[in-house]
Design a protein around this motif. Structure first.
Motif, PDB file in Angstrom:
ATOM      1  N   ARG A 270       0.829  -1.209   0.000  1.00  0.00           N
ATOM      2  CA  ARG A 270       0.000   0.000   0.000  1.00  0.00           C
ATOM      3  C   ARG A 270       0.861   1.256   0.000  1.00  0.00           C
ATOM      4  O   ARG A 270       0.586   2.214  -0.716  1.00  0.00           O
ATOM      5  N   TRP A 271       1.950   1.247   0.770  1.00  0.00           N
ATOM      6  CA  TRP A 271       2.854   2.398   0.774  1.00  0.00           C
ATOM      7  C   TRP A 271       3.476   2.594  -0.600  1.00  0.00           C
ATOM      8  O   TRP A 271       3.578   3.723  -1.088  1.00  0.00           O
ATOM      9  N   GLY A 272       3.912   1.494  -1.236  1.00  0.00           N
ATOM     10  CA  GLY A 272       4.534   1.605  -2.553  1.00  0.00           C
ATOM     11  C   GLY A 272       3.574   2.134  -3.600  1.00  0.00           C
ATOM     12  O   GLY A 272       3.940   2.978  -4.429  1.00  0.00           O
ATOM     13  N   VAL A 273       2.334   1.688  -3.580  1.00  0.00           N
ATOM     14  CA  VAL A 273       1.350   2.163  -4.554  1.00  0.00           C
ATOM     15  C   VAL A 273       1.031   3.630  -4.311  1.00  0.00           C
ATOM     16  O   VAL A 273       0.911   4.418  -5.256  1.00  0.00           O
ATOM     17  N   ASN A 274       0.920   4.033  -3.057  1.00  0.00           N
ATOM     18  CA  ASN A 274       0.573   5.420  -2.749  1.00  0.00           C
ATOM     19  C   ASN A 274       1.720   6.392  -2.979  1.00  0.00           C
ATOM     20  O   ASN A 274       1.496   7.539  -3.361  1.00  0.00           O
ATOM     21  N   HIS A 275       2.971   5.983  -2.741  1.00  0.00           N
ATOM     22  CA  HIS A 275       4.094   6.906  -2.835  1.00  0.00           C
ATOM     23  C   HIS A 275       4.893   6.766  -4.133  1.00  0.00           C
ATOM     24  O   HIS A 275       5.474   7.741  -4.593  1.00  0.00           O
ATOM     25  N   ILE A 276       4.951   5.586  -4.684  1.00  0.00           N
ATOM     26  CA  ILE A 276       5.729   5.370  -5.914  1.00  0.00           C
ATOM     27  C   ILE A 276       4.802   5.353  -7.126  1.00  0.00           C
ATOM     28  O   ILE A 276       5.101   5.946  -8.152  1.00  0.00           O
ATOM     29  N   GLY A 277       3.715   4.657  -7.037  1.00  0.00           N
ATOM     30  CA  GLY A 277       2.769   4.566  -8.143  1.00  0.00           C
ATOM     31  C   GLY A 277       2.555   3.117  -8.548  1.00  0.00           C
ATOM     32  O   GLY A 277       3.391   2.246  -8.308  1.00  0.00           O
ATOM     33  N   MET A 278       1.437   2.869  -9.198  1.00  0.00           N
ATOM     34  CA  MET A 278       1.080   1.503  -9.569  1.00  0.00           C
ATOM     35  C   MET A 278       1.959   0.981 -10.705  1.00  0.00           C
ATOM     36  O   MET A 278       2.421  -0.155 -10.669  1.00  0.00           O
ATOM     37  N   ARG A 279       2.167   1.794 -11.739  1.00  0.00           N
ATOM     38  CA  ARG A 279       2.960   1.325 -12.893  1.00  0.00           C
ATOM     39  C   ARG A 279       4.409   1.024 -12.527  1.00  0.00           C
ATOM     40  O   ARG A 279       4.933  -0.013 -12.938  1.00  0.00           O
ATOM     41  N   PRO A 280       5.098   1.887 -11.792  1.00  0.00           N
ATOM     42  CA  PRO A 280       6.467   1.515 -11.392  1.00  0.00           C
ATOM     43  C   PRO A 280       6.525   0.269 -10.515  1.00  0.00           C
ATOM     44  O   PRO A 280       7.446  -0.537 -10.633  1.00  0.00           O
ATOM     45  N   MET A 281       5.511   0.096  -9.653  1.00  0.00           N
ATOM     46  CA  MET A 281       5.479  -1.110  -8.818  1.00  0.00           C
ATOM     47  C   MET A 281       5.271  -2.359  -9.671  1.00  0.00           C
ATOM     48  O   MET A 281       5.889  -3.395  -9.424  1.00  0.00           O
ATOM     49  N   LEU A 282       4.399  -2.271 -10.689  1.00  0.00           N
ATOM     50  CA  LEU A 282       4.200  -3.405 -11.599  1.00  0.00           C
ATOM     51  C   LEU A 282       5.476  -3.699 -12.384  1.00  0.00           C
ATOM     52  O   LEU A 282       5.826  -4.859 -12.594  1.00  0.00           O
ATOM     53  N   ALA A 283       6.166  -2.639 -12.812  1.00  0.00           N
ATOM     54  CA  ALA A 283       7.424  -2.834 -13.544  1.00  0.00           C
ATOM     55  C   ALA A 283       8.467  -3.511 -12.656  1.00  0.00           C
ATOM     56  O   ALA A 283       9.178  -4.419 -13.102  1.00  0.00           O
ATOM     57  N   LEU A 284       8.559  -3.078 -11.399  1.00  0.00           N
ATOM     58  CA  LEU A 284       9.503  -3.709 -10.471  1.00  0.00           C
ATOM     59  C   LEU A 284       9.134  -5.169 -10.215  1.00  0.00           C
ATOM     60  O   LEU A 284      10.007  -6.038 -10.145  1.00  0.00           O
ATOM     61  N   GLY A 285       7.846  -5.442 -10.079  1.00  0.00           N
ATOM     62  CA  GLY A 285       7.412  -6.826  -9.881  1.00  0.00           C
ATOM     63  C   GLY A 285       7.716  -7.692 -11.091  1.00  0.00           C
ATOM     64  O   GLY A 285       8.177  -8.826 -10.962  1.00  0.00           O
ATOM     65  N   PHE A 286       7.465  -7.161 -12.279  1.00  0.00           N
ATOM     66  CA  PHE A 286       7.754  -7.895 -13.512  1.00  0.00           C
ATOM     67  C   PHE A 286       9.250  -8.174 -13.635  1.00  0.00           C
ATOM     68  O   PHE A 286       9.655  -9.294 -13.976  1.00  0.00           O
ATOM     69  N   LEU A 287      10.071  -7.172 -13.357  1.00  0.00           N
ATOM     70  CA  LEU A 287      11.524  -7.371 -13.413  1.00  0.00           C
ATOM     71  C   LEU A 287      11.992  -8.379 -12.357  1.00  0.00           C
ATOM     72  O   LEU A 287      12.899  -9.181 -12.618  1.00  0.00           O
ATOM     73  N   GLY A 288      11.385  -8.333 -11.183  1.00  0.00           N
ATOM     74  CA  GLY A 288      11.757  -9.281 -10.132  1.00  0.00           C
ATOM     75  C   GLY A 288      11.425 -10.720 -10.508  1.00  0.00           C
ATOM     76  O   GLY A 288      12.233 -11.626 -10.318  1.00  0.00           O
ATOM     77  N   VAL A 289      10.235 -10.943 -11.062  1.00  0.00           N
ATOM     78  CA  VAL A 289       9.848 -12.292 -11.486  1.00  0.00           C
ATOM     79  C   VAL A 289      10.729 -12.754 -12.640  1.00  0.00           C
ATOM     80  O   VAL A 289      11.170 -13.908 -12.679  1.00  0.00           O
ATOM     81  N   GLY A 290      11.017 -11.845 -13.578  1.00  0.00           N
ATOM     82  CA  GLY A 290      11.903 -12.195 -14.694  1.00  0.00           C
ATOM     83  C   GLY A 290      13.301 -12.561 -14.218  1.00  0.00           C
ATOM     84  O   GLY A 290      13.903 -13.506 -14.714  1.00  0.00           O
ATOM     85  N   ALA A 291      13.828 -11.803 -13.262  1.00  0.00           N
ATOM     86  CA  ALA A 291      15.153 -12.107 -12.724  1.00  0.00           C
ATOM     87  C   ALA A 291      15.155 -13.450 -11.998  1.00  0.00           C
ATOM     88  O   ALA A 291      16.124 -14.221 -12.113  1.00  0.00           O
ATOM     89  N   LEU A 292      14.085 -13.754 -11.280  1.00  0.00           N
ATOM     90  CA  LEU A 292      13.992 -15.037 -10.587  1.00  0.00           C
ATOM     91  C   LEU A 292      13.972 -16.196 -11.583  1.00  0.00           C
ATOM     92  O   LEU A 292      14.694 -17.191 -11.410  1.00  0.00           O
ATOM     93  N   LEU A 293      13.168 -16.069 -12.633  1.00  0.00           N
ATOM     94  CA  LEU A 293      13.112 -17.133 -13.639  1.00  0.00           C
ATOM     95  C   LEU A 293      14.443 -17.286 -14.367  1.00  0.00           C
ATOM     96  O   LEU A 293      14.875 -18.400 -14.664  1.00  0.00           O
ATOM     97  N   PHE A 294      15.112 -16.171 -14.679  1.00  0.00           N
ATOM     98  CA  PHE A 294      16.423 -16.232 -15.321  1.00  0.00           C
ATOM     99  C   PHE A 294      17.432 -16.919 -14.416  1.00  0.00           C
ATOM    100  O   PHE A 294      18.235 -17.738 -14.878  1.00  0.00           O
ATOM    101  N   TRP A 295      17.405 -16.630 -13.131  1.00  0.00           N
ATOM    102  CA  TRP A 295      18.329 -17.236 -12.177  1.00  0.00           C
ATOM    103  C   TRP A 295      18.105 -18.743 -12.083  1.00  0.00           C
ATOM    104  O   TRP A 295      19.061 -19.521 -12.050  1.00  0.00           O
ATOM    105  N   LEU A 296      16.837 -19.160 -12.055  1.00  0.00           N
ATOM    106  CA  LEU A 296      16.538 -20.590 -11.996  1.00  0.00           C
ATOM    107  C   LEU A 296      17.000 -21.310 -13.262  1.00  0.00           C
ATOM    108  O   LEU A 296      17.576 -22.393 -13.206  1.00  0.00           O
ATOM    109  N   ARG A 297      16.758 -20.728 -14.419  1.00  0.00           N
ATOM    110  CA  ARG A 297      17.155 -21.340 -15.692  1.00  0.00           C
ATOM    111  C   ARG A 297      18.682 -21.376 -15.821  1.00  0.00           C
ATOM    112  O   ARG A 297      19.240 -22.350 -16.308  1.00  0.00           O
ATOM    113  N   ALA A 298      19.354 -20.310 -15.393  1.00  0.00           N
ATOM    114  CA  ALA A 298      20.808 -20.283 -15.461  1.00  0.00           C
ATOM    115  C   ALA A 298      21.412 -21.351 -14.555  1.00  0.00           C
ATOM    116  O   ALA A 298      22.430 -21.967 -14.892  1.00  0.00           O
ATOM    117  N   GLY A 299      20.800 -21.595 -13.403  1.00  0.00           N
ATOM    118  CA  GLY A 299      21.291 -22.649 -12.515  1.00  0.00           C
ATOM    119  C   GLY A 299      21.143 -24.021 -13.143  1.00  0.00           C
ATOM    120  O   GLY A 299      22.013 -24.882 -12.993  1.00  0.00           O
TER     121      GLY A 299
END
Length: 131
Positions: free
Chosen positions: A17-46
């Motif tokens: 709730r703090w992130g959506v109110n202070h940063i914004g919904m779109r940047p939070m979605l972008a950060l979430g998308f990048l985080g999930v992508g980085a996690l999947l890349f890390w698993l595949r690289a392993g």
């Protein structure tokens, strides 16, 4: 909403709730998308790292002339084919030296001894795209 959540999830809900109110919904979605992508890349690289280590061990054993343990490769495709070709080379070297080897399944020999698999058709490019 916070009243119905378990106490262990309160921090996550308040941080979201703090992130959506202070940063914004779109940047939070972008950060979430990048985080999930980085996690999947890390698993595949392993997974690829483990397969390459296994192939390296098998190639080292083949080069040293010791009986090669079968390479356990998780990937399908080129890495699995490379592992099977290394096992096939080890088997043929043992046969030439007269050393007994384990019985090979008929499907494996049939699949990789066929000439049709290695032929090249002219309508498909061998590497890359056709321009």
């Amino acid at each position: 909403m916070i009243r119905t959540m378990p106490h262990s999830a309160h921090f996550a809900a308040r941080a979201l709730r703090w992130g959506v109110n202070h940063i914004g919904m779109r940047p939070m979605l972008a950060l979430g998308f990048l985080g999930v992508g980085a996690l999947l890349f890390w698993l595949r690289a392993g997974k690829l790292d483990g397969d390459l280590r296994e192939l390296s061990r098998a190639a080292r054993e083949l080069a040293d002339g010791v009986p090669m343990r079968p390479a356990q490769v998780l990937s399908s495709g080129e890495l699995r084919e490379l592992a099977q070709q290394l096992q096939r080379a080890d088997r043929r070297m043992r046969e030439l030296e007269g050393i007994e080897t384990a019985v090979v399944p008929v499907e494996e020999v049939k699949a990789y001894d066929s000439v049709q698999e290695h032929t090249h058709t002219s309508n498909r490019p061998r590497f890359g795209r056709r321009l």
